[in-house]
Each structure stands twice: as structure tokens, then as C-alpha cells.
Design an enzyme around this catalytic site. Structure first.
Site, short mmCIF file in Angstrom:
data_model
loop_
_atom_site.label_atom_id
_atom_site.label_comp_id
_atom_site.label_asym_id
_atom_site.label_seq_id
_atom_site.Cartn_x
_atom_site.Cartn_y
_atom_site.Cartn_z
N ASN A 211 0.81 -1.23 0.00
CA ASN A 211 0.00 0.00 0.00
C ASN A 211 0.84 1.28 0.00
OD1 ASN A 211 0.73 -0.49 2.68
ND2 ASN A 211 -1.03 0.60 3.46
N GLU B 161 5.49 -2.97 12.03
CA GLU B 161 4.40 -1.99 12.02
C GLU B 161 3.19 -2.69 11.42
OE1 GLU B 161 4.21 0.73 13.44
OE2 GLU B 161 6.30 1.24 13.82
N CYS C 40 -2.71 2.11 6.68
CA CYS C 40 -2.75 1.65 8.06
C CYS C 40 -3.29 2.74 8.96
CB CYS C 40 -1.36 1.23 8.51
SG CYS C 40 -0.14 2.51 8.21
N GLU D 170 9.43 3.68 13.95
CA GLU D 170 10.18 3.92 12.72
C GLU D 170 10.27 5.41 12.45
OE1 GLU D 170 7.97 0.73 10.19
OE2 GLU D 170 10.13 0.65 9.80
P1 NAP Z 1 0.79 -8.73 4.37
O1 NAP Z 1 -0.11 -9.63 3.64
O2 NAP Z 1 1.08 -9.01 5.78
O3 NAP Z 1 2.13 -8.66 3.50
C1 NAP Z 1 3.19 -7.81 3.85
C2 NAP Z 1 4.49 -8.39 3.32
O4 NAP Z 1 4.78 -9.62 3.98
C3 NAP Z 1 4.46 -8.72 1.83
O5 NAP Z 1 5.73 -8.46 1.28
C4 NAP Z 1 4.15 -10.21 1.84
O6 NAP Z 1 4.57 -10.88 0.66
C5 NAP Z 1 4.97 -10.66 3.03
N1 NAP Z 1 4.52 -11.93 3.62
C6 NAP Z 1 3.32 -12.55 3.51
N2 NAP Z 1 3.33 -13.70 4.19
C7 NAP Z 1 4.56 -13.83 4.74
C8 NAP Z 1 5.18 -14.81 5.56
N3 NAP Z 1 4.52 -15.89 5.97
N4 NAP Z 1 6.45 -14.62 5.95
C9 NAP Z 1 7.12 -13.52 5.58
N5 NAP Z 1 6.61 -12.55 4.79
C10 NAP Z 1 5.32 -12.70 4.38
O7 NAP Z 1 0.24 -7.24 4.33
P2 NAP Z 1 -0.36 -6.46 3.09
O8 NAP Z 1 -1.66 -7.10 2.75
O9 NAP Z 1 0.65 -6.33 2.03
O10 NAP Z 1 -0.55 -5.00 3.71
C11 NAP Z 1 -1.69 -4.62 4.41
C12 NAP Z 1 -1.46 -4.60 5.92
O11 NAP Z 1 -0.32 -3.81 6.24
C13 NAP Z 1 -2.61 -3.95 6.66
O12 NAP Z 1 -2.91 -4.70 7.81
C14 NAP Z 1 -2.05 -2.59 7.05
O13 NAP Z 1 -2.65 -1.99 8.16
C15 NAP Z 1 -0.63 -2.90 7.28
N6 NAP Z 1 0.20 -1.69 7.17
C16 NAP Z 1 0.75 -1.16 8.31
C17 NAP Z 1 1.51 0.01 8.27
C18 NAP Z 1 2.11 0.59 9.52
O14 NAP Z 1 3.07 1.32 9.42
N7 NAP Z 1 1.58 0.28 10.70
C19 NAP Z 1 1.73 0.63 7.04
C20 NAP Z 1 1.16 0.07 5.91
C21 NAP Z 1 0.41 -1.10 5.98
P3 NAP Z 1 3.53 -11.13 -0.53
O15 NAP Z 1 3.12 -9.80 -1.04
O16 NAP Z 1 4.34 -11.90 -1.50
O17 NAP Z 1 2.38 -11.89 0.06
#
Ligand code: NAP
Ligand code: MG
Length: 495
Positions: A154, A252, A286, A466
Site C-alpha cells: 500500500n 508496524e 494503516c 520507525e
Molecule cells: P501482508 O499480507 O502481511 O504482507 C506484507 C508483506 O509480507 C508482503 O511483502 C508479503 O509478501 C509478506 N509476507 C506474507 N506472508 C509472509 C510470511 N509468511 N512470511 C514472511 N513474509 C510474508 O500485508 P499487506 O496485505 O501487504 O498490507 C496490508 C497490511 O499492512 C494492513 O494490515 C495494514 O494496516 C498494514 N500496514 C501497516 C503500516 C504501519 O506502518 N503500521 C503501514 C502500511 C500497511 P507477498 O506480497 O508476496 O504476500
């Protein structure tokens, strides 16, 4: 189907190499008939080659002086600024965000590169008085080693910038795995660093799934630290792995951010802030405003204005100039968002706007949802408690400030928050009372700036903040040095 021809490679040990584990096709979330880019994905063996390259490059990089390391970050910043237009266009297409947001994100990432390039001159330790004469005690900040950086789709440019820049300035080497939806933004960043003259192996880019490549990057012995941003579900798995293998960890995670609107607020400004917070980036931030907690006395009127504002937003491909809100990222996210809408309807909350997928004008080929507003939402419902990560706003009514703060804190998350009021005393009280890492007064729940810490409490984060100095400190270990310059004439036995 429009097909992108070039197949992008992975950056390992200073070379662009073909991945050996098949091809990733990145489809346009606004139109699934369009292939935006093709990337070859790394095998497990290649992931380990990247880690080995990072480990080998570490010794040379840690001995490069911090100001010199920072100069390479500054050069990468210059290149990113020159390439802003291309980076923003590619990001708008692959993440689905409106072009102005994508441009804003490139600039935000550049602000972070700028900030951390300055920090290379300020990697400063402390000196402390000793119990003894002719003794000096001081601390130094040292890098961790090879670190894994795993990022979400995102913010596919700014988040990698805010992790990679401090990691490099602090002297770490990096293996970077971007989200599979947005590898082109990651490619641009790696290219800026390559062209800036970063030595081979110091930054490696590996494309592949989280379950395979990501999993290797969190378990491998060679990894000394992990910086992750993404979902709570994956964050929990990483926390477990990091605990078992003793790696330093920063995560995060998600949010369920409240925006409180008090009756005395500038309601025009509050309305603009709520709409931006809830529907900007299709709610896929987020820090998105997910709960509008509004004082009962103005709730009917304000809710009607929010619904009117939501209905007026133009939905379409983010790359088009006149669009206010792009698609959500994929079918699974679309299903999740529609599931939340269904739960709101089932629970009998009042649907004021949206509530459906958008399919007209060819939008059935993408993942578009109408900006959705539910009123009279129960604060304990599924809709009010779980992260939607989509354009759905819940309005919850509060009798007064006390009830509003209780409702705001009634969540497992604690990332961002905001309050609109003209009463400075109440605004300051909110900043004391709210359980969140970030508080916005008379502005939306969104955003952060390079020079101040970013992150959340409760289930929204694990480990250090961060950005800012804190973001740099995560990538360092403190070493305490005891220097005796008595020339052997030490008299005391204190040790
Ligand atoms: P995600 O599904 O958790 O994926 C994040 C990253 O982790 C991707 O590169 C993903 O790879 C990888 N990943 C997935 N499964 C993994 C595993 N088992 N082991 C290691 N890495 C793995 O999150 P998203 O859907 O991309 O992002 C949305 C989430 O991020 C929301 O919950 C949002 O709130 C949160 N977010 C938080 C912040 C903050 O600063 N607090 C900022 C932005 C977003 P793949 O893409 O290949 O699956
Ligand atoms: Mg995901």
C-alpha cells in the site's frame, strides 16, 4: 490482454539476475486484462545467495564511514527526484492509487532519504563521567549485520525508503522483499541505489511470495534483524520466528483509527478530514480513518454531510486525472471489503452511502467499491472492531467527550487517532487520554513526517518506532566502551 514484454530481474550481489522460480505477472487492479509488469521470482537457493551476498558485503560496508554511506543515500535521493514522474506513474498503476497520492508518496520517500542522509553525520554516541579519574566511558552505535526488510503494497515506495535508508546509513546490509503486488516500485528504488554507486551485495532485491521467500528471510541464520510492515496475521508469525531465532525485530501492523468530531469543531474542516481519512487511497492505509466518533448533538447533520461527500467522490482508475478514489488491490481484498459491508447490513446498521461494488464503464474488470458509510454502528460489532483496509467508514455516536474517548480506546489497535475541536483544553486532554502512537489535532488520522517517530501501540506494532532517530536506532546496537588513560596507575578496585 495487454502484455508487458520485459521481464524484470532480481538484484543480487550487484547484478540483475533471472529468478529461477517462475514468473510473477503484475495485473492492473483497475483492469485485470492488463499485465503491468513481469518479474522473475527467486528460488530458495537464490534467496540464500542474496543473504550470503549481504553477509559478505557487510564487513566492507560497516567499515565505510557513516558520512560516506550517507552520501550514497543522498545520491540515490537525487536520482529518485529526477525519476519522480516515472516512479509515481508506475506506482499509481500497480497500487491503484490516484496519481497525486503516488506523487506525494515519492516525495515522502525522498524526504526520508534526505533525513537519513543527514543522520550519517549524526550517528552520535554518548560520553559519561566515570567513577574514576582519567577514565572515559562512551557509547558507539554499531550496525546489526545483514537485515531482512519485508514491505506491504500500500506504500510500496515510502515504506521501503524509511526502512532501507536508515539500515544502510547505520552500516547494515539488506535483503529486501517487496510485496508481490508492487515489485516495480521496489525495482525503481533498488535501481536508484545501484546507480548511486552502492557497493555490490549491500542491498539485494528479491521478488517472490511471502510464504516462500519471506519465510526464508525471517528464519535464516544469516539474518540479524527483521523490519516488517504488513498485516497482524503475518506480523505474529514473524514475531514467533524472531523470538525463536533471537533476531531483533520491528513490526508496524494494522490499525482501526478513530476520528472524534466534537460539536464545537470547525465542521467544514472536520468533514474534509474525515473524507480524506476514510476514502483516500481507498481506505487502504494503516492510518485510515475507520471509525468516526461524533458527538450526538451534531451527529444527524454531520453524518448526512459525510454521506453526501462520499457519494460525490469519483471512483475510477487512479491514473486518470479526474478520479478521487481508485480500486482496492485484488479480488481477495474486494471480497474482504464486501464481507464487512455484508456484516454491517446483517447487524442492521444504517447504510448511508455506497455498500456495493462498482461495475459500470468497464470497472467490472477491476476491484472498485463505492465509498461506504454506515451510521449507528455498535462500537463492539465486527465492523467496528476489525481492520477493513478498504473504503468503509463506521459512524459511532457519543454523548460527550468522556464517552468518545472510551469508544476511541475500545479497540485492540493503537496506531493513529484524531480529534476535531476548537477547545484547546479538550484537544490536549485527548492527546493525554488516547491510546495510540499518533494523535492528530484538527487534521486527519493520516500521515507522518521523516523527522518524527511513526508507529503504534497495542496490537499495532512490535518493537521500536520507525522514522526519525528512532528508526535509525533500530538498525544499531549500542556498544559501551571503558577507556582507562591512567597509564597503568589505576588505584581503585571498582569494576
Ligand atoms: P501482508 O499480507 O502481511 O504482507 C506484507 C508483506 O509480507 C508482503 O511483502 C508479503 O509478501 C509478506 N509476507 C506474507 N506472508 C509472509 C510470511 N509468511 N512470511 C514472511 N513474509 C510474508 O500485508 P499487506 O496485505 O501487504 O498490507 C496490508 C497490511 O499492512 C494492513 O494490515 C495494514 O494496516 C498494514 N500496514 C501497516 C503500516 C504501519 O506502518 N503500521 C503501514 C502500511 C500497511 P507477498 O506480497 O508476496 O504476500
Ligand atoms: Mg496480504
Amino acid at each position: 490482454m495487454a502484455t508487458a514484454t520485459a521481464v524484470y530481474k532480481n538484484f543480487i550481489n550487484g547484478k540483475w539476475v533471472d529468478g529461477q522460480a517462475g514468473e510473477l505477472q503484475v495485473l492492473n487492479p483497475a483492469n485485470q486484462d492488463e499485465v503491468l509488469s513481469r518479474f522473475s521470482m527467486v528460488s530458495t537457493e537464490q534467496t540464500h545467495e542474496a543473504l550470503q551476498a549481504a553477509q559478505d558485503a557487510f564487513q566492507g560496508w560497516r567499515r565505510t564511514s557513516p558520512p560516506q554511506r550517507a552520501r550514497i543515500v543522498r545520491k540515490a535521493l537525487q536520482l529518485a527526484e529526477e525519476r519522480e514522474d516515472q516512479i509515481a506513474r508506475d506506482m499509481s498503476l500497480e497500487a491503484g492509487k490516484v496519481l497525486s497520492d503516488a506523487r506525494g508518496e515519492v516525495i515522502k520517500g525522498c524526504n526520508l532519504l534526505e533525513f537519513y542522509s543527514g543522520e550519517g553525520l549524526r550517528l552520535i554516541g554518548d560520553a559519561a563521567p566515570s567513577e574514576l579519574g582519567n577514565n572515559l566511558l562512551f557509547t558507539k552505535r554499531e550496525p546489526l549485520g545483514a537485515v531482512s526488510i519485508i514491505t506491504p503494497w500500500n506504500f510500496p515506495w515510502a515504506i521501503p525508503c524509511w526502512k532501507i535508508a536508515p539500515a544502510l546509513v547505520a552500516g547494515n546490509s539488506v535483503v529486501f522483499k517487496p510485496a508481490s503486488f508492487t515489485p516495480l516500485s521496489a525495482y525503481h528504488l533498488a535501481k536508484c541505489f545501484e546507480d548511486a554507486g552502492l557497493p555490490p551485495g549491500v542491498l539485494n532485491l528479491v521478488v517472490g511470495s511471502g510464504r516462500k521467500v519471506g519465510n526464508e528471510l525471517i528464519h535464516a541464520d544469516k539474518v540479524c534483524g527483521i523490519s516488517f510492515t504488513g498485516s497482524n496475521e503475518v506480523g505474529k508469525q514473524i514475531e514467533q520466528a524472531a523470538m525463536e531465532t533471537g533476531k531483533k525485530l520491528c513490526c508496524e501492523l494494522g490499525g482501526k483509527n478513530p476520528c472524534v468530531v466534537m460539536a464545537d469543531a470547525d465542521l467544514d474542516s472536520a468533514l474534509a478530514g474525515v473524507l480524506k481519512g476514510a476514502f483516500g487511497a481507498s481506505g487502504q492505509r494503516c492510518t485510515a480513518t475507520s471509525r468516526l466518533i461524533v458527538e450526538e448533538s451534531i451527529a444527524d447533520e454531520f453524518a448526512a454531510r459525510v454521506a453526501e461527500g462520499a457519494n460525490a467522490l469519483k471512483v475510477g482508475p487512479g491514473i486518470n486525472d479526474d478520479v478521487d478514489m481508485g480500486p482496492v488491490i485484488d479480488q481477495s481484498q474486494l471480497d474482504t471489503v464486501l464481507g464487512f459491508i455484508e456484516s454491517g447490513n446483517k447487524d442492521g446498521f444504517k447504510l448511508l452511502a455506497g455498500g456495493e461494488r462498482v461495475t459500470e464503464n468497464g470497472m467490472d474488470k477491476g476491484f472498485f467499491v463505492r465509498p461506504t458509510v454506515f451510521d449507528h454502528v455498535d462500537q463492539n460489532s465486527y465492523l467496528a472492531q476489525e481492520e477493513v483496509f478498504g473504503p468503509v467508514l463506521s459512524i459511532i455516536r457519543a454523548k460527550n467527550y468522556e464517552e468518545a474517548i472510551e469508544m476511541s480506546n475500545n479497540t485492540k489497535y493503537g496506531l493513529s487517532s484524531s480529534i476535531y475541536t476548537r477547545d484547546i483544553n479538550q484537544a490536549m486532554k485527548f492527546s493525554d487520554d488516547i491510546e495510540a502512537g499518533m494523535v492528530h489535532i484538527n487534521s486527519p488520522t493520516l500521515g507522518g513526517e521523516a523527522q518524527v517517530p511513526f508507529g503504534g501501540i497495542k496490537a499495532s506494532g512490535i518493537g521500536d518506532r520507525e522514522m526519525a532517530k528512532e528508526g535509525l536506532h533500530f538498525f544499531t546496537e549500542l556498544k559501551t566502551v571503558f577507556l582507562d588513560y591512567t597509564g597503568g596507575a589505576r588505584k581503585s578496585n571498582i569494576y
